[in-house]
Design a protein around this motif. Structure first.
Motif, mmCIF file in Angstrom:
data_model
loop_
_atom_site.group_PDB
_atom_site.id
_atom_site.type_symbol
_atom_site.label_atom_id
_atom_site.label_comp_id
_atom_site.label_asym_id
_atom_site.label_seq_id
_atom_site.Cartn_x
_atom_site.Cartn_y
_atom_site.Cartn_z
ATOM 1 N N LYS A 124 15.457 -39.789 -96.345
ATOM 2 C CA LYS A 124 15.804 -38.433 -96.211
ATOM 3 C C LYS A 124 16.772 -37.995 -95.015
ATOM 4 O O LYS A 124 17.738 -37.404 -95.438
ATOM 5 N N TYR A 125 16.659 -38.407 -93.744
ATOM 6 C CA TYR A 125 17.540 -38.498 -92.866
ATOM 7 C C TYR A 125 18.733 -39.295 -92.617
ATOM 8 O O TYR A 125 19.649 -38.868 -91.831
ATOM 9 N N ARG A 126 18.763 -40.314 -93.142
ATOM 10 C CA ARG A 126 19.798 -41.245 -93.380
ATOM 11 C C ARG A 126 20.545 -41.353 -91.755
ATOM 12 O O ARG A 126 21.686 -41.239 -91.802
ATOM 13 N N PRO A 127 19.688 -41.882 -90.794
ATOM 14 C CA PRO A 127 20.304 -42.014 -89.411
ATOM 15 C C PRO A 127 21.039 -43.479 -89.366
ATOM 16 O O PRO A 127 20.744 -44.387 -90.078
ATOM 17 N N GLU A 128 22.267 -43.252 -88.586
ATOM 18 C CA GLU A 128 22.876 -44.436 -88.300
ATOM 19 C C GLU A 128 22.078 -45.390 -87.303
ATOM 20 O O GLU A 128 22.217 -46.427 -87.189
ATOM 21 N N VAL A 129 21.555 -44.640 -86.180
ATOM 22 C CA VAL A 129 20.750 -45.365 -85.112
ATOM 23 C C VAL A 129 19.166 -44.945 -85.343
ATOM 24 O O VAL A 129 18.948 -43.863 -85.398
ATOM 25 N N VAL A 165 7.978 -49.480 -87.781
ATOM 26 C CA VAL A 165 9.302 -48.649 -88.012
ATOM 27 C C VAL A 165 10.436 -49.718 -88.219
ATOM 28 O O VAL A 165 11.353 -49.696 -89.250
ATOM 29 N N SER A 166 10.498 -50.635 -87.451
ATOM 30 C CA SER A 166 11.522 -51.968 -87.775
ATOM 31 C C SER A 166 11.299 -52.379 -89.091
ATOM 32 O O SER A 166 12.357 -52.651 -89.780
ATOM 33 N N ASP A 167 10.277 -52.497 -89.892
ATOM 34 C CA ASP A 167 10.112 -53.242 -90.938
ATOM 35 C C ASP A 167 10.331 -52.277 -91.936
ATOM 36 O O ASP A 167 11.056 -52.285 -93.035
ATOM 37 N N ALA A 168 10.153 -50.830 -91.753
ATOM 38 C CA ALA A 168 10.594 -49.662 -92.674
ATOM 39 C C ALA A 168 12.150 -49.499 -93.025
ATOM 40 O O ALA A 168 12.652 -49.271 -94.027
ATOM 41 N N LYS A 209 22.048 -48.700 -89.091
ATOM 42 C CA LYS A 209 22.891 -49.662 -88.502
ATOM 43 C C LYS A 209 22.374 -50.365 -87.205
ATOM 44 O O LYS A 209 22.598 -51.675 -87.161
ATOM 45 N N GLN A 210 21.477 -49.812 -86.623
ATOM 46 C CA GLN A 210 21.035 -50.013 -85.160
ATOM 47 C C GLN A 210 19.449 -49.760 -84.980
ATOM 48 O O GLN A 210 19.442 -48.617 -85.444
ATOM 49 N N ILE A 211 18.800 -50.745 -84.380
ATOM 50 C CA ILE A 211 17.402 -50.383 -83.733
ATOM 51 C C ILE A 211 17.276 -50.585 -82.534
ATOM 52 O O ILE A 211 17.660 -51.783 -82.164
ATOM 53 N N TYR A 212 16.870 -49.580 -81.650
ATOM 54 C CA TYR A 212 16.772 -49.830 -80.404
ATOM 55 C C TYR A 212 15.349 -49.454 -79.921
ATOM 56 O O TYR A 212 14.671 -48.602 -80.495
ATOM 57 N N HIS A 213 14.637 -50.266 -78.786
ATOM 58 C CA HIS A 213 13.390 -50.187 -78.535
ATOM 59 C C HIS A 213 13.183 -49.602 -77.292
ATOM 60 O O HIS A 213 13.840 -50.240 -76.236
ATOM 61 N N TYR A 214 12.818 -48.612 -76.872
ATOM 62 C CA TYR A 214 12.672 -47.987 -75.424
ATOM 63 C C TYR A 214 11.609 -48.872 -74.769
ATOM 64 O O TYR A 214 10.633 -49.460 -75.272
ATOM 65 N N VAL A 217 16.584 -55.130 -77.944
ATOM 66 C CA VAL A 217 17.234 -55.122 -79.365
ATOM 67 C C VAL A 217 16.794 -56.514 -79.794
ATOM 68 O O VAL A 217 16.408 -57.565 -79.056
ATOM 69 N N ASP A 218 16.582 -56.463 -81.365
ATOM 70 C CA ASP A 218 16.128 -57.798 -81.840
ATOM 71 C C ASP A 218 17.584 -58.494 -82.426
ATOM 72 O O ASP A 218 17.240 -59.320 -83.284
ATOM 73 N N ARG A 219 18.697 -58.242 -81.780
ATOM 74 C CA ARG A 219 19.803 -58.962 -82.523
ATOM 75 C C ARG A 219 20.849 -59.113 -81.314
ATOM 76 O O ARG A 219 20.600 -58.951 -80.207
ATOM 77 N N ASN A 220 22.000 -60.114 -81.697
ATOM 78 C CA ASN A 220 23.190 -60.194 -80.847
ATOM 79 C C ASN A 220 23.842 -59.020 -80.705
ATOM 80 O O ASN A 220 24.076 -58.140 -81.610
ATOM 81 N N ILE A 221 24.304 -58.745 -79.658
ATOM 82 C CA ILE A 221 25.158 -57.391 -79.355
ATOM 83 C C ILE A 221 26.796 -57.802 -79.390
ATOM 84 O O ILE A 221 27.185 -58.673 -78.704
ATOM 85 N N ALA A 222 27.433 -57.368 -80.430
ATOM 86 C CA ALA A 222 28.752 -57.680 -80.517
ATOM 87 C C ALA A 222 29.740 -56.236 -80.025
ATOM 88 O O ALA A 222 29.476 -55.336 -79.955
ATOM 89 N N VAL A 223 30.580 -56.921 -79.426
ATOM 90 C CA VAL A 223 31.752 -56.066 -78.917
ATOM 91 C C VAL A 223 33.162 -56.424 -79.519
ATOM 92 O O VAL A 223 33.476 -57.631 -79.897
ATOM 93 N N ASP A 224 34.283 -55.709 -79.577
ATOM 94 C CA ASP A 224 35.499 -55.982 -80.180
ATOM 95 C C ASP A 224 36.382 -56.822 -78.864
ATOM 96 O O ASP A 224 36.945 -57.684 -79.385
ATOM 97 N N SER A 225 35.893 -56.463 -77.863
ATOM 98 C CA SER A 225 36.649 -56.849 -76.405
ATOM 99 C C SER A 225 35.764 -56.937 -75.396
ATOM 100 O O SER A 225 34.663 -56.269 -75.320
ATOM 101 N N LEU A 226 36.118 -58.276 -74.296
ATOM 102 C CA LEU A 226 35.141 -58.161 -73.183
ATOM 103 C C LEU A 226 35.382 -57.005 -72.330
ATOM 104 O O LEU A 226 34.646 -56.625 -71.660
ATOM 105 N N PHE A 227 36.763 -56.276 -72.691
ATOM 106 C CA PHE A 227 36.976 -54.835 -71.780
ATOM 107 C C PHE A 227 36.067 -53.866 -72.313
ATOM 108 O O PHE A 227 35.944 -52.726 -71.837
ATOM 109 N N ASP A 228 35.508 -53.907 -73.501
ATOM 110 C CA ASP A 228 34.334 -52.852 -73.768
ATOM 111 C C ASP A 228 33.192 -52.993 -72.905
ATOM 112 O O ASP A 228 32.326 -51.815 -72.928
ATOM 113 N N LEU A 229 32.743 -54.002 -72.216
ATOM 114 C CA LEU A 229 31.725 -54.088 -71.556
ATOM 115 C C LEU A 229 31.826 -53.404 -70.213
ATOM 116 O O LEU A 229 33.019 -53.615 -69.693
#
Length: 240
Positions: free
Chosen positions: A94-99, A119-122, A148-153, A227-239
């Motif tokens: 219904k809400y189609r969240p990106e995150v 929530v992760s399974d859903a 696209k992304q799931i974060y756990h506080y 997070v349950d995944r590897n974190i990807a960046v386009d460049s080391l300078f993004d960190l």
């Protein structure tokens, strides 16, 4: 209504304690944010379903979220099964969240880890074409949607964060939202039984933890997530 971020909490106040400053920052940056509480917190020692609902609505107004609703799952007894997954899939589609942001994967309260996995399974199942769900009026078929992304506080336990968000400038708003739950947190005049979260130490530690998270990234305040995944960046300078 499409949301950018959909935050889930097993109980009213979980989201505020875990990630309210992050949500406030994203809202200030123009993102649409919603909150879904899985239960009414009806087994809580302090307060009632009515007061928890009123406090949750007040906190939502303080944060300026676009929507907040309660699934009314059984506090303490909801399970990660087909029924509960389908109900959450309907909301995700219904809400189609990106995150999506949800409970800690490991914590003191059994509902936190259960809610996290549910929530992760859903979120995963929501992307499958052959799971058939319909809108609330039971007329229109819902298109599959996978965030696209799931974060756990991070909650009671001091888990090691994978990501820390700089929330400097938003802690006062977070604390205002947290303290909207007047029945739950420290009040020297309260006649209700003491609980682990109603002590002054707990309330003080909300800001102390944010200070410590900020220290790790060189800012005034931070909120940590796993997070349950590897974190990807386009460049080391993004960190940072």
């Amino acid at each position: 209504m499409k949301l950018d971020i959909l935050a889930f909490g097993s109980h009213p106040d979980d989201v505020e304690l875990g990630c309210a400053a992050t949500l406030a920052k994203e809202i200030a940056n123009g993102k649409k944010v919603g909150i879904i509480d899985l239960t009414q917190g009806e087994l809580g020692t302090r307060g009632t379903e009515k007061t928890r609902f009123e406090e949750a609505q007040h906190a939502a107004e303080i944060l300026g979220v676009s929507m907040r609703t309660n699934m009314e799952f059984a506090d303490g007894f909801f399970v990660n099964d087909k029924y509960h997954q389908i109900e959450l899939i309907k909301m995700i589609r219904k809400y189609r969240p990106e995150v999506v942001i949800c409970n800690a994967k490991e914590d003191r309260h059994i509902d936190h880890a259960k809610g996290s996995q549910l929530v992760s399974d859903a979120c995963f199942l929501s992307g499958l074409l052959k799971i058939d769900t319909k809108t609330e009026d039971e007329e229109a078929w819902q298109e599959p949607w996978r965030p696209k992304q799931i974060y756990h506080y991070i909650q009671w336990k001091n888990l090691e964060p994978d990501v820390i968000v700089d929330v400097s400038g938003y802690m006062d708003l977070k604390m205002e939202a947290v303290l909207a739950y007047k029945t739950q947190f420290y009040d020297e005049n309260s006649k209700e039984p003491m609980t682990p979260i109603s002590t002054k130490n707990f309330t003080d530690n909300i800001k102390n933890r944010a200070i410590d998270m900020g220290r790790l990234i060189g800012t005034a305040y931070g909120e940590g997530f796993t997070v349950d995944r590897n974190i990807a960046v386009d460049s080391l300078f993004d960190l940072k």
